[in-house]
Design an enzyme around this catalytic site. Structure first.
Site: not given
Ligand code: PAF
Length: 254
Positions: A32, A38, A62, A186
């Site tokens: 998001g 994106h 993560q 970002s």
């Molecule tokens: O790049 C990201 O936004 C994240 O690391 C991903 C690939 C969606 C995995 O959570």
């Protein structure tokens, strides 16, 4: 209105229906806080596939820092507009409890590339990334999945995982999209203060122009960046820096 699905069985059923009709499915996984970077992934997927699925899931496993997870920008109203505008067909919004029904007992570990660069300072980060990406790919079973080159190490690891596990998906990487002043797009840019945002573009300039990694490090530190690493590898220069509490990464071809 874009179709929103939270249930895993439901999205599996939907993409299986498309596959049985010989339609291609493009997939863009995200956390998001969507931006022009994106958008370029969505547009590429829409132009190359019969249907495009995006996911938004801020993946707790993560994040090696609980505050970073808590403060990660969440902008769902704006995200929905970006998805509509770029022609994404389906938004998958899974729930942590359903995705991690195993309490994260099973995870993907890579033993080489994931231990350097971002992996050496963010312990467990790539385990979380690879595990969630494998889960999402198994759920959505896309023909192609799209990842941005800002996270080049992530792209290499995901591509390597899919090849190592003989997965039926093509991993597509897409060029970094930059602000006019050079700063790589970002979601974390939203967290920069006004003053930090003014300094931030120097990261890209120095990464690109410095004659060596050690010179780049000195120049960045002089401007107030706290350098995590600057390293030349695979004919690219990779960097990660902090501006205040915000961690920025970038890479350039050399
Ligand atoms: O790049 C990201 O936004 C994240 O690391 C991903 C690939 C969606 C995995 O959570």
């Amino acid at each position: 209105m874009i179709k929103q699905i939270t249930n895993i069985d439901e999205i599996k059923y939907l993409t299986n229906t498309f596959h049985s009709k010989k339609k291609s499915v493009g997939f863009v996984p995200t956390m998001g806080a969507l931006h022009a970077g994106h958008e370029s992934l969505f547009k590429k997927s829409v132009s190359e596939n019969d249907i495009t699925v995006a996911s938004i899931f801020v993946n707790r496993t993560q994040f090696n820092d609980a505050d970073d997870y808590k403060n990660y920008p969440r902008t769902i109203e704006n995200d929905l507009q970006v998805l509509e505008k770029t022609g994404v067909d389906v938004l998958f919004l899974p729930k942590h409890e359903e995705i991690y029904n195993d309490d994260y007992r099973y995870r993907i570990v890579e033993n080489s590339l994931s231990k350097i660069l971002c992996g050496s300072s963010r312990l467990g980060h790539f385990e979380g990334v690879l595990t969630i990406v494998l889960k999402l790919l198994n759920i959505v079973s896309p023909t192609k999945a799209y990842f941005g080159e800002k996270d080049y190490q992530q792209y290499l690891l995901i591509d390597g995982m899919c090849k190592a596990l003989f997965m039926n998906v093509e991993i597509v990487s897409c060029a970094i999209i930059r602000e006019k002043d050079g700063l790589a797009m970002s979601s974390r840019n939203l967290l920069l203060t006004h003053d930090e945002r003014k300094i931030a573009p120097n990261f890209y300039k120095i990464l690109r122009n410095a004659e060596s990694t050690s010179l780049a490090k000195t120049q960045l530190e002089r401007l107030g960046f706290q350098v995590d690493y600057i390293e030349d590898l695979y004919r690219r220069r990779f960097g990660a820096v902090f501006l205040g509490k915000v961690r920025l990464i970038d890479n350039v071809q050399i």
